[in-house]
Write a protein that holds these residues in place. Structure first.
Motif, mmCIF file in Angstrom:
data_model
loop_
_atom_site.group_PDB
_atom_site.id
_atom_site.type_symbol
_atom_site.label_atom_id
_atom_site.label_comp_id
_atom_site.label_asym_id
_atom_site.label_seq_id
_atom_site.Cartn_x
_atom_site.Cartn_y
_atom_site.Cartn_z
ATOM 1 N N GLN A 175 0.937 -1.469 0.064
ATOM 2 C CA GLN A 175 0.377 0.009 -0.238
ATOM 3 C C GLN A 175 0.488 1.111 0.216
ATOM 4 O OE1 GLN A 175 -3.012 -0.801 -0.527
ATOM 5 N NE2 GLN A 175 -1.921 -2.613 -0.066
ATOM 6 N N LEU A 176 1.915 1.411 0.814
ATOM 7 C CA LEU A 176 3.031 2.385 0.674
ATOM 8 C C LEU A 176 3.581 2.465 -0.574
ATOM 9 C CD1 LEU A 176 4.172 1.396 4.491
ATOM 10 C CD2 LEU A 176 2.798 4.033 3.652
ATOM 11 N N GLY A 177 3.990 1.663 -1.281
ATOM 12 C CA GLY A 177 3.941 1.418 -2.477
ATOM 13 C C GLY A 177 5.494 1.087 -2.498
ATOM 14 N N TYR A 178 6.110 0.086 -1.374
ATOM 15 C CA TYR A 178 7.813 -0.947 -1.521
ATOM 16 C C TYR A 178 7.238 -2.069 -2.077
ATOM 17 C CZ TYR A 178 8.693 3.723 1.247
ATOM 18 O OH TYR A 178 8.563 5.315 1.854
ATOM 19 N N LEU A 179 7.089 -1.860 -3.364
ATOM 20 C CA LEU A 179 6.569 -2.478 -4.073
ATOM 21 C C LEU A 179 7.840 -3.514 -4.007
ATOM 22 C CD1 LEU A 179 5.253 -1.912 -7.376
ATOM 23 C CD2 LEU A 179 4.287 -2.235 -5.034
ATOM 24 N N ALA A 180 9.004 -3.455 -3.852
ATOM 25 C CA ALA A 180 10.834 -4.441 -3.843
ATOM 26 C C ALA A 180 10.476 -4.902 -2.193
ATOM 27 C CB ALA A 180 12.092 -3.964 -4.512
ATOM 28 N N ASP A 181 10.239 -4.196 -1.579
ATOM 29 C CA ASP A 181 10.704 -4.530 0.044
ATOM 30 C C ASP A 181 9.650 -5.571 0.508
ATOM 31 O OD1 ASP A 181 12.704 -3.304 0.355
ATOM 32 O OD2 ASP A 181 11.806 -1.321 1.362
ATOM 33 N N ALA A 182 7.963 -4.946 -0.378
ATOM 34 C CA ALA A 182 6.956 -6.089 0.290
ATOM 35 C C ALA A 182 7.319 -7.774 -0.862
ATOM 36 C CB ALA A 182 5.566 -5.868 -0.635
ATOM 37 N N GLY A 183 7.619 -7.879 -1.873
ATOM 38 C CA GLY A 183 8.298 -8.782 -2.572
ATOM 39 C C GLY A 183 9.033 -9.352 -1.531
ATOM 40 N N TRP A 184 9.871 -8.916 -1.291
ATOM 41 C CA TRP A 184 10.923 -10.055 0.050
ATOM 42 C C TRP A 184 10.037 -10.544 1.807
ATOM 43 C CZ3 TRP A 184 15.064 -12.373 -1.430
ATOM 44 C CH2 TRP A 184 15.919 -11.590 -1.631
ATOM 45 N N ALA A 222 8.503 -2.811 -12.601
ATOM 46 C CA ALA A 222 7.943 -2.152 -13.574
ATOM 47 C C ALA A 222 8.059 -0.335 -13.451
ATOM 48 C CB ALA A 222 6.568 -2.560 -14.039
ATOM 49 N N ALA A 223 7.919 -0.841 -11.794
ATOM 50 C CA ALA A 223 8.201 0.961 -11.032
ATOM 51 C C ALA A 223 9.485 1.025 -11.147
ATOM 52 C CB ALA A 223 7.460 0.390 -10.100
ATOM 53 N N GLY A 224 10.409 0.983 -11.494
ATOM 54 C CA GLY A 224 11.936 0.853 -11.203
ATOM 55 C C GLY A 224 12.190 1.049 -9.861
ATOM 56 N N GLN A 225 12.097 -0.265 -9.291
ATOM 57 C CA GLN A 225 12.708 -0.399 -8.182
ATOM 58 C C GLN A 225 13.479 -1.763 -8.095
ATOM 59 O OE1 GLN A 225 9.378 -0.430 -4.935
ATOM 60 N NE2 GLN A 225 7.993 1.091 -5.840
ATOM 61 N N ASP A 226 14.576 -1.923 -8.153
ATOM 62 C CA ASP A 226 14.864 -2.958 -8.017
ATOM 63 C C ASP A 226 15.203 -4.074 -6.826
ATOM 64 O OD1 ASP A 226 16.419 -2.504 -10.310
ATOM 65 O OD2 ASP A 226 17.823 -1.134 -9.462
ATOM 66 N N PHE A 227 15.159 -5.416 -7.024
ATOM 67 C CA PHE A 227 14.769 -6.030 -5.404
ATOM 68 C C PHE A 227 16.640 -6.437 -5.405
ATOM 69 C CE2 PHE A 227 12.600 -8.572 -8.926
ATOM 70 C CZ PHE A 227 13.704 -9.601 -8.551
ATOM 71 N N LEU A 228 17.266 -6.511 -6.133
ATOM 72 C CA LEU A 228 18.567 -7.156 -5.705
ATOM 73 C C LEU A 228 19.695 -6.299 -6.823
ATOM 74 C CD1 LEU A 228 17.910 -11.085 -6.039
ATOM 75 C CD2 LEU A 228 18.678 -9.818 -4.624
ATOM 76 N N ASP A 229 21.229 -7.188 -6.109
ATOM 77 C CA ASP A 229 21.837 -5.468 -7.251
ATOM 78 C C ASP A 229 21.742 -5.738 -8.223
ATOM 79 O OD1 ASP A 229 21.964 -5.052 -4.392
ATOM 80 O OD2 ASP A 229 24.132 -5.988 -3.893
ATOM 81 N N THR A 230 21.816 -7.044 -9.615
ATOM 82 C CA THR A 230 21.941 -6.599 -10.482
ATOM 83 C C THR A 230 20.989 -7.443 -11.435
ATOM 84 O OG1 THR A 230 23.328 -9.131 -11.143
ATOM 85 C CG2 THR A 230 24.830 -6.743 -10.177
ATOM 86 N N PRO A 231 20.910 -7.079 -12.430
ATOM 87 C CA PRO A 231 20.066 -7.712 -13.220
ATOM 88 C C PRO A 231 19.540 -9.767 -12.968
ATOM 89 C CG PRO A 231 20.221 -6.063 -14.644
ATOM 90 C CD PRO A 231 21.352 -6.460 -12.931
#
Length: 216
Positions: A90-99, A133-142
């Motif tokens: 809800q806060l928009g922290y999608l990468a953190d939400a995924g983790w 898609a929102a420009g948030q990385d969830f790890l250091d490299t693709p």
């Protein structure tokens, strides 16, 4: 066991404190750490017994969180990790939400609720896709992100998607040899339609002296 005042309702409760320990064994291919750290998972998330707020630290809550904690969507979730992931989304922290959703899958596995674990992995991959898609990385490299996606997809039985993700990852420039080894190991698991847990120790070793890939 520290006594924490909930920042949403103000009620104090005893909460587990995550011990400071380092893993002594190899992580899973989805980055879950080895023992003894992996057994501290129940202490990674606190849950207020009064209002149901879930967070790594109940003493802090973002401004809008108290309103969201009262919603039916939030209260329909019974797992503390899933509740906190929902708030992060809800806060928009999608990468953190995924983790956190991936951690929820680990938590459900520990409780032998494999259906819930698969559901959380499906949600985690959707959140990671949304984060990119929102420009948030969830790890250091693709390449690392693709390797994690491969394991999540394999664990939920999405073998075709996992195989295609492996193909894309192997085309990454400057792919570390150890990460390439992980992907080729995953290829065998996908071909065998293996949905089980596997660790980094199972991956055939690369050249002597090579630094292991860091997936967290």
């Amino acid at each position: 066991m520290p006594r924490i005042h909930c920042s949403v309702c103000g009620i104090a409760s005893d909460q587990l404190a995550a011990p400071t320990v380092s893993p002594q064994f190899a992580p899973d291919l989805d980055t879950r750490p080895g023992e003894p750290l992996r057994s501290t998972l129940p202490a990674w998330m606190q849950l207020c017994p009064n209002c149901g707020y879930a967070a790594p630290d109940l003493a802090y809550a973002a401004e809008l969180v108290p309103n969201w904690v009262r919603t039916s969507d939030y209260r329909s979730l019974t797992d503390a990790f899933e509740r906190h992931a929902w708030l992060l989304e809800q806060l928009g922290y999608l990468a953190d939400a995924g983790w956190i959703t991936l951690q929820a899958a680990w938590n459900h596995e520990d409780g032998n609720d494999l259906d819930a674990a698969r559901r959380c992995r499906r949600k985690a991959i959707r959140l990671f896709q949304a984060s990119k898609a929102a420009g948030q990385d969830f790890l250091d490299t693709p390449a690392e992100e693709l390797a994690l996606a491969v394991d999540i997809l394999r664990r939920i039985g999405e073998f075709e998607a996992a195989a295609e993700t492996i193909r894309i990852a192997l085309q990454e420039e400057e792919l570390p040899e150890m990460l390439e080894a992980v992907l080729r190991f995953q290829t065998g698991l996908v071909q065998r339609r293996d949905t089980g847990r596997h660790t980094l120790d199972e991956v055939p070793r690369g050249p002597a002296g090579e630094k292991p890939v860091r997936l967290t």
